[in-house]
Design a protein around this motif. Structure first.
Motif, PDB file in Angstrom:
ATOM      1  N   GLU A 337      22.023  60.488   2.842  1.00 62.55           N
ATOM      2  CA  GLU A 337      22.801  61.327   1.940  1.00 62.55           C
ATOM      3  C   GLU A 337      24.113  60.666   1.558  1.00 62.55           C
ATOM      4  OE1 GLU A 337      23.279  64.997   3.934  1.00 62.55           O
ATOM      5  OE2 GLU A 337      21.240  65.735   3.490  1.00 62.55           O
ATOM      6  N   LYS A 338      24.717  59.970   2.510  1.00 67.68           N
ATOM      7  CA  LYS A 338      25.977  59.291   2.213  1.00 67.68           C
ATOM      8  C   LYS A 338      25.785  58.228   1.149  1.00 67.68           C
ATOM      9  CE  LYS A 338      29.759  56.803   4.445  1.00 67.68           C
ATOM     10  NZ  LYS A 338      30.267  56.248   5.729  1.00 67.68           N
ATOM     11  N   LYS A 339      24.697  57.495   1.264  1.00 66.71           N
ATOM     12  CA  LYS A 339      24.422  56.463   0.277  1.00 66.71           C
ATOM     13  C   LYS A 339      24.179  57.082  -1.108  1.00 66.71           C
ATOM     14  CE  LYS A 339      21.300  52.562  -0.569  1.00 66.71           C
ATOM     15  NZ  LYS A 339      20.121  51.822  -0.049  1.00 66.71           N
ATOM     16  N   VAL A 340      23.382  58.156  -1.118  1.00 66.14           N
ATOM     17  CA  VAL A 340      23.100  58.826  -2.390  1.00 66.14           C
ATOM     18  C   VAL A 340      24.368  59.459  -2.952  1.00 66.14           C
ATOM     19  CG1 VAL A 340      21.795  60.705  -3.456  1.00 66.14           C
ATOM     20  CG2 VAL A 340      20.689  59.236  -1.770  1.00 66.14           C
ATOM     21  N   ARG A 341      25.202  60.036  -2.066  1.00 67.54           N
ATOM     22  CA  ARG A 341      26.423  60.691  -2.524  1.00 67.54           C
ATOM     23  C   ARG A 341      27.402  59.701  -3.147  1.00 67.54           C
ATOM     24  NH1 ARG A 341      27.706  62.525   1.888  1.00 67.54           N
ATOM     25  NH2 ARG A 341      29.418  61.159   2.497  1.00 67.54           N
ATOM     26  N   LEU A 342      27.534  58.544  -2.504  1.00 64.30           N
ATOM     27  CA  LEU A 342      28.448  57.540  -3.055  1.00 64.30           C
ATOM     28  C   LEU A 342      27.987  57.091  -4.436  1.00 64.30           C
ATOM     29  CD1 LEU A 342      29.131  55.384   0.137  1.00 64.30           C
ATOM     30  CD2 LEU A 342      30.669  57.027  -0.956  1.00 64.30           C
ATOM     31  N   GLU A 343      26.685  56.902  -4.575  1.00 65.46           N
ATOM     32  CA  GLU A 343      26.164  56.493  -5.881  1.00 65.46           C
ATOM     33  C   GLU A 343      26.361  57.599  -6.918  1.00 65.46           C
ATOM     34  OE1 GLU A 343      24.445  53.980  -8.638  1.00 65.46           O
ATOM     35  OE2 GLU A 343      25.108  53.565  -6.578  1.00 65.46           O
ATOM     36  N   ALA A 344      26.108  58.845  -6.473  1.00 70.59           N
ATOM     37  CA  ALA A 344      26.282  59.966  -7.398  1.00 70.59           C
ATOM     38  C   ALA A 344      27.745  60.154  -7.776  1.00 70.59           C
ATOM     39  CB  ALA A 344      25.737  61.245  -6.759  1.00 70.59           C
ATOM     40  N   GLU A 345      28.653  59.958  -6.821  1.00 69.48           N
ATOM     41  CA  GLU A 345      30.084  60.090  -7.123  1.00 69.48           C
ATOM     42  C   GLU A 345      30.536  59.039  -8.116  1.00 69.48           C
ATOM     43  OE1 GLU A 345      32.063  59.900  -3.422  1.00 69.48           O
ATOM     44  OE2 GLU A 345      31.557  61.965  -2.822  1.00 69.48           O
ATOM     45  N   ARG A 346      30.008  57.845  -7.962  1.00 68.84           N
ATOM     46  CA  ARG A 346      30.396  56.786  -8.895  1.00 68.84           C
ATOM     47  C   ARG A 346      29.909  57.125 -10.309  1.00 68.84           C
ATOM     48  NH1 ARG A 346      28.345  52.287 -11.115  1.00 68.84           N
ATOM     49  NH2 ARG A 346      26.307  52.673 -10.195  1.00 68.84           N
ATOM     50  N   GLU A 347      28.653  57.590 -10.403  1.00 68.66           N
ATOM     51  CA  GLU A 347      28.128  57.962 -11.718  1.00 68.66           C
ATOM     52  C   GLU A 347      28.849  59.196 -12.277  1.00 68.66           C
ATOM     53  OE1 GLU A 347      23.978  58.517 -11.340  1.00 68.66           O
ATOM     54  OE2 GLU A 347      23.533  56.387 -10.950  1.00 68.66           O
ATOM     55  N   ALA A 348      29.167  60.152 -11.389  1.00 67.88           N
ATOM     56  CA  ALA A 348      29.869  61.350 -11.845  1.00 67.88           C
ATOM     57  C   ALA A 348      31.266  61.023 -12.350  1.00 67.88           C
ATOM     58  CB  ALA A 348      29.946  62.372 -10.710  1.00 67.88           C
ATOM     59  N   ALA A 349      31.926  60.069 -11.672  1.00 72.77           N
ATOM     60  CA  ALA A 349      33.264  59.684 -12.120  1.00 72.77           C
ATOM     61  C   ALA A 349      33.218  59.065 -13.512  1.00 72.77           C
ATOM     62  CB  ALA A 349      33.884  58.711 -11.117  1.00 72.77           C
ATOM     63  N   LEU A 350      32.209  58.204 -13.721  1.00 71.82           N
ATOM     64  CA  LEU A 350      32.081  57.598 -15.047  1.00 71.82           C
ATOM     65  C   LEU A 350      31.751  58.658 -16.104  1.00 71.82           C
ATOM     66  CD1 LEU A 350      30.061  54.368 -14.093  1.00 71.82           C
ATOM     67  CD2 LEU A 350      32.502  54.540 -14.612  1.00 71.82           C
ATOM     68  N   ALA A 351      30.838  59.562 -15.759  1.00 72.96           N
ATOM     69  CA  ALA A 351      30.468  60.611 -16.714  1.00 72.96           C
ATOM     70  C   ALA A 351      31.644  61.540 -16.999  1.00 72.96           C
ATOM     71  CB  ALA A 351      29.286  61.412 -16.162  1.00 72.96           C
ATOM     72  N   LYS A 352      32.422  61.848 -15.951  1.00 70.09           N
ATOM     73  CA  LYS A 352      33.580  62.705 -16.143  1.00 70.09           C
ATOM     74  C   LYS A 352      34.614  62.052 -17.039  1.00 70.09           C
ATOM     75  CE  LYS A 352      36.934  65.429 -13.563  1.00 70.09           C
ATOM     76  NZ  LYS A 352      37.462  65.773 -12.226  1.00 70.09           N
ATOM     77  N   GLU A 353      34.756  60.773 -16.834  1.00 71.43           N
ATOM     78  CA  GLU A 353      35.701  60.032 -17.693  1.00 71.43           C
ATOM     79  C   GLU A 353      35.308  60.130 -19.152  1.00 71.43           C
ATOM     80  OE1 GLU A 353      37.054  55.728 -17.235  1.00 71.43           O
ATOM     81  OE2 GLU A 353      36.879  56.419 -15.175  1.00 71.43           O
ATOM     82  N   ARG A 354      34.006  59.884 -19.410  1.00 70.17           N
ATOM     83  CA  ARG A 354      33.527  59.960 -20.789  1.00 70.17           C
ATOM     84  C   ARG A 354      33.636  61.393 -21.330  1.00 70.17           C
ATOM     85  NH1 ARG A 354      29.455  56.582 -18.485  1.00 70.17           N
ATOM     86  NH2 ARG A 354      28.088  58.417 -18.291  1.00 70.17           N
ATOM     87  N   GLU A 355      33.317  62.361 -20.484  1.00 71.38           N
ATOM     88  CA  GLU A 355      33.385  63.743 -20.927  1.00 71.38           C
ATOM     89  C   GLU A 355      34.821  64.159 -21.245  1.00 71.38           C
ATOM     90  OE1 GLU A 355      32.107  68.195 -19.317  1.00 71.38           O
ATOM     91  OE2 GLU A 355      31.652  66.392 -18.142  1.00 71.38           O
ATOM     92  N   GLU A 356      35.751  63.724 -20.419  1.00 75.27           N
ATOM     93  CA  GLU A 356      37.158  64.060 -20.676  1.00 75.27           C
ATOM     94  C   GLU A 356      37.647  63.448 -21.976  1.00 75.27           C
ATOM     95  OE1 GLU A 356      39.297  62.820 -17.279  1.00 75.27           O
ATOM     96  OE2 GLU A 356      38.737  64.567 -16.042  1.00 75.27           O
ATOM     97  N   GLU A 357      37.193  62.230 -22.236  1.00 74.62           N
ATOM     98  CA  GLU A 357      37.599  61.599 -23.492  1.00 74.62           C
ATOM     99  C   GLU A 357      37.058  62.385 -24.691  1.00 74.62           C
ATOM    100  OE1 GLU A 357      36.267  57.613 -23.371  1.00 74.62           O
ATOM    101  OE2 GLU A 357      37.652  56.977 -21.795  1.00 74.62           O
ATOM    102  N   LEU A 358      35.757  62.733 -24.616  1.00 76.97           N
ATOM    103  CA  LEU A 358      35.163  63.495 -25.716  1.00 76.97           C
ATOM    104  C   LEU A 358      35.806  64.880 -25.850  1.00 76.97           C
ATOM    105  CD1 LEU A 358      31.393  62.622 -25.134  1.00 76.97           C
ATOM    106  CD2 LEU A 358      32.910  61.685 -26.873  1.00 76.97           C
ATOM    107  N   GLU A 359      36.074  65.508 -24.710  1.00 78.61           N
ATOM    108  CA  GLU A 359      36.681  66.834 -24.743  1.00 78.61           C
ATOM    109  C   GLU A 359      38.094  66.783 -25.307  1.00 78.61           C
ATOM    110  OE1 GLU A 359      37.635  70.562 -21.706  1.00 78.61           O
ATOM    111  OE2 GLU A 359      36.606  68.758 -20.993  1.00 78.61           O
TER     112      GLU A 359
END
Length: 717
Positions: A337-359
């Motif tokens: 789970e830790k491995k999956v969580r770290l990968e998901a957090e990295r992808e979520a951070a990138l997606a959040k960045e893009r979403e914030e820019e669009l928003e």
């Protein structure tokens, strides 16, 4: 017979594929045929077959108890073995003297025979140590032995007299034998046979015993109360038993079903006369007591199983093993789970960045659009206000010294607001600039607004009937006349055409409500004419009229007709009757309108004809017609004024004969002297479906006033 030996020899040889082949066909065999019919099947016969025999009984037994073949065979074998063992044990017990009969207890010798429910039946017969394990043979032998010693005849012969204690003890012996020899009564007594308190926890005194050795007799003693077959119950096992076996054992005891019923302790009635109610009460009380004892026994057994479960070292070992396995799985799962969580957090951070820019971009765009929209709305409101101010400063294009009537001003402002709502910001700015231009007369300014109104009508953006104050209705009227001329021929030839069906005539009440609604919803209200139409329909109970019809009628009221002038006299003046003081309902005037009372002329007793249709003037007046004079308007309520006080006000909407009859029935059922619960008029209103309490009161008052008016008229004659 001579070939029998060879046939036997052939039968002993192993069967091969060659031996199964058919021999050579006869010479007369027709190879075109695939078969030969040697005979026919006989007709079927319907016979009734009944299932009988041991095989059917075994089948029924398996179905009834949901057993497999092997389980049923094992049960039959076990039952046979138990029966044989029981028979042998009974026979041995009757013919064997191996068991010892216990001596009489001193407390039993002084026991009262009437108190037989509290006595220990096994101890009285000398079987206190054997108890529920005693066979019928043992009970018979013990009873025979005790009787030989304590029979009253024996005692009287030995002592030369009779002893009351000996007789009582003998009666106790007889009662004990009666209960223990009867299987039903013995089962009831065994149900309440006391269990030693130390059986709850054999290890509580610190006895150095193995867990299995200490607890095995406890569960063997409790298993005798099981509803299920006690021989099929899981045993406590050994210290090497698997987890599944141990869990099965405790699962059986946690779901244990006991047959203990505690009927033996039921209280019985005294020697008084029998009473059915007393019997029912006693049965109810005994039933409640049995339920209470059953509940206590379940709690006792649950406590015993909980204690054994807590002290069982095998369960502790199983829990420790499960804990270790769970920890290992948990660690493996956490790493994954830790491995999956770290990968998901990295992808979520990138997606959040893009979403914030669009928003952020979308928010900025929305804010800019909102600001532009608000600025445009503000500018439009400002331009509308400026145009209204310019028109007001020009005295609404009237000559100096003259004024516009308030009712006409209201319609004028309403149509002005309607026209400005159809115009764009650029048009409003242009009109404001034209109106504010110097050296322009009122006629020029009036022409500017008239031109804009005509343009809206020509472009189909506005209804000509909603812009009559600006002369736009003339454009549409010419087209309508032309269209009527064109379609006159087809309409004469086709009687089925319904395109020019006239609208329903307006009643006095509708016109009055129209004037009231026009005052209540002034110009500038959103969807004003739709709101006025809904208001009139709501207070009259009639279908809602089309907004265009409402606009047309409003203009007709302003232009003036006999009926509308009457209504204006009754509604518009400050010193006249206010519509809000009257109920918003239809008056009970069947197609007739009361005439207007002229202050200079006496009131006429004849009613006026039906509502006259509104008449359109031949040409538009140059200036709005002011409202009718108020000098002739009386200060009394409207309907009383128009009838000279001879006719009382009419109640709510038309009452049918059936409703009138139901009202009379309700008045008779609930007279003024009625003293029941609730309000009298609420009860009367319930007898007339569809009518409210207020409508019933108004109807009664109306009828009373009518009777009074008729009496007054008769007295005047």
């Amino acid at each position: 017979m001579g070939n029998s030996s060879s046939a036997t020899k052939d039968s002993l040889e192993p069967t091969t594929l060659d031996s199964l082949l058919l021999g050579k066909a006869p010479a007369d065999w027709d190879y075109s045929q695939t078969h030969v019919i040697h005979g026919s099947i006989s007709d079927p016969i319907l016979e009734k077959i009944e299932p009988v025999g041991p095989q059917y009984l075994a089948h029924a037994r398996r179905k009834l108890f949901s057993r497999s073949f092997s389980e049923d065979e094992a049960h039959v074998a076990r039952s046979a073995a138990e029966a044989a063992a029981a028979a042998q044990l009974a026979e041995d017990a009757e013919n064997d003297d191996d068991f010892d009969i216990e001596p009489d207890h001193k407390d039993d010798l002084r026991r009262d025979a009437k108190d037989w429910k509290t006595q220990d039946h096994y101890r009285l017969l000398g079987l206190g140590s054997i108890r529920w394990r005693a066979t019928r043979g043992m009970i018979k032998k013990a009873h025979r032995t005790k009787v030989l010693v304590h029979h009253p005849d024996k005692k009287s012969g030995a002592s030369g007299g009779s002893s009351s204690h000996d007789d009582a003890f003998f009666k106790c012996l007889q009662k004990s034998y009666e209960i223990l020899s009867d299987p039903v009564k013995r089962r009831q007594y065994d149900s309440v046979d006391n269990i030693p308190e130390d059986a709850y926890n054999p290890l509580k005194d610190g006895v150095d015993l193995d867990f299995i050795e200490a607890w095995k007799p406890v569960f063997e003693r409790e298993i005798r109360f099981s509803v299920k077959d006690r021989h099929a119950a899981p045993t406590i096992g050994t210290m090497d038993s698997t987890k599944a076996e141990v869990e099965k054992f405790y699962g059986f005891w946690y779901d244990f079903e006991s047959w203990r019923s505690f009927e033996y302790l039921d209280k019985e009635e005294g020697d008084g006369p029998e009473n059915r109610d007393d019997k029912r009460y006693m049965e109810k009380k005994n039933k409640a007591e049995r339920a209470k004892l059953k509940k206590e026994d379940i709690a006792r057994l649950r406590k015993l199983v909980d204690t054994a479960f807590a002290l069982d070292p095998r369960m502790a070992a199983f829990k420790e093993q499960e804990k270790e396995e769970k920890e290992a799985k948990k660690k493996e799962r956490q790493d994954k789970e830790k491995k999956v969580r770290l990968e998901a957090e990295r992808e979520a951070a990138l997606a959040k960045e893009r979403e914030e820019e669009l928003e952020s971009e979308a928010r900025l765009k929305r804010d800019e659009e909102k600001k532009e929209k608000e600025a445009k709305k503000k500018t439009i409101r400002k331009e509308k206000k400026n145009i209204k101010t310019l028109i007001k400063d020009s005295n609404y294009f009237y000559a100096k010294g003259s004024s516009i009537a308030p009712s006409t001003l209201e319609i004028y402002l309403s149509e002005l607001e309607t026209m400005m709502d159809k115009l764009s910001l650029e048009d409003l700015e242009r009109i404001r600039a034209d109106l504010s231009a110097p050296k322009k007369s009122n006629e020029d300014k009036k022409k500017i607004l008239s031109t804009e109104a005509r343009k809206l009508v020509q472009d189909g953006l506005a209804n000509p009937e909603s812009l009559t104050q600006f002369g736009a209705d003339n454009v549409e009227r010419k087209k309508e006349v032309k269209q009527e001329t064109t379609l006159s021929a087809p309409q004469e030839s086709s009687s089925s055409s319904s395109s020019n069906v006239p609208t329903k005539e307006w009643s006095v009440e509708e016109v009055a409500l129209l004037i009231k609604a026009a005052n209540k919803f002034p110009g500038g209200v959103s969807d004003r004419w739709e709101t006025i139409a809904a208001y009139v329909a709501l207070h009259t109970g009639l279908p809602q009229r089309d907004p265009d019809d409402v606009i047309k009628k409003s203009k007709a009221v302003q232009k003036g007709s006999s009926q509308e002038a009457t209504v204006r006299q009754l509604q518009f003046q400050k010193k006249t009757y206010d519509v809000t003081d009257a109920p918003s309902v239809r008056y009970d005037i069947e197609g007739e309108v009361p005439p207007v009372v002229d202050a200079k002329k006496p009131a006429s007793k004849k009613k006026a004809p039906a509502t006259a249709p509104a008449t359109e003037p031949s040409k538009k007046p140059t200036s709005p017609t002011p409202p009718a004079s108020t000098s002739a308007t009386p200060k009394t309520p409207a309907l009383a004024a128009v009838t000279g006080g001879s006719v009382p006000p009419a109640p709510a909407s038309l009452w049918t004969a059936a409703e009138q009859k139901m009202l009379e029935t309700g008045l008779k059922a609930y007279p003024p002297s009625w003293q029941g619960e609730g309000d009298r008029w609420d009860k009367i209103a319930e007898t007339v479906p569809g009518r409210t309490k207020k409508e019933c009161k108004l109807r009664v008052k109306y009828l009373q006033d009518q009777v009074k008016a008729q009496k007054a008229a008769a007295a005047g004659k």
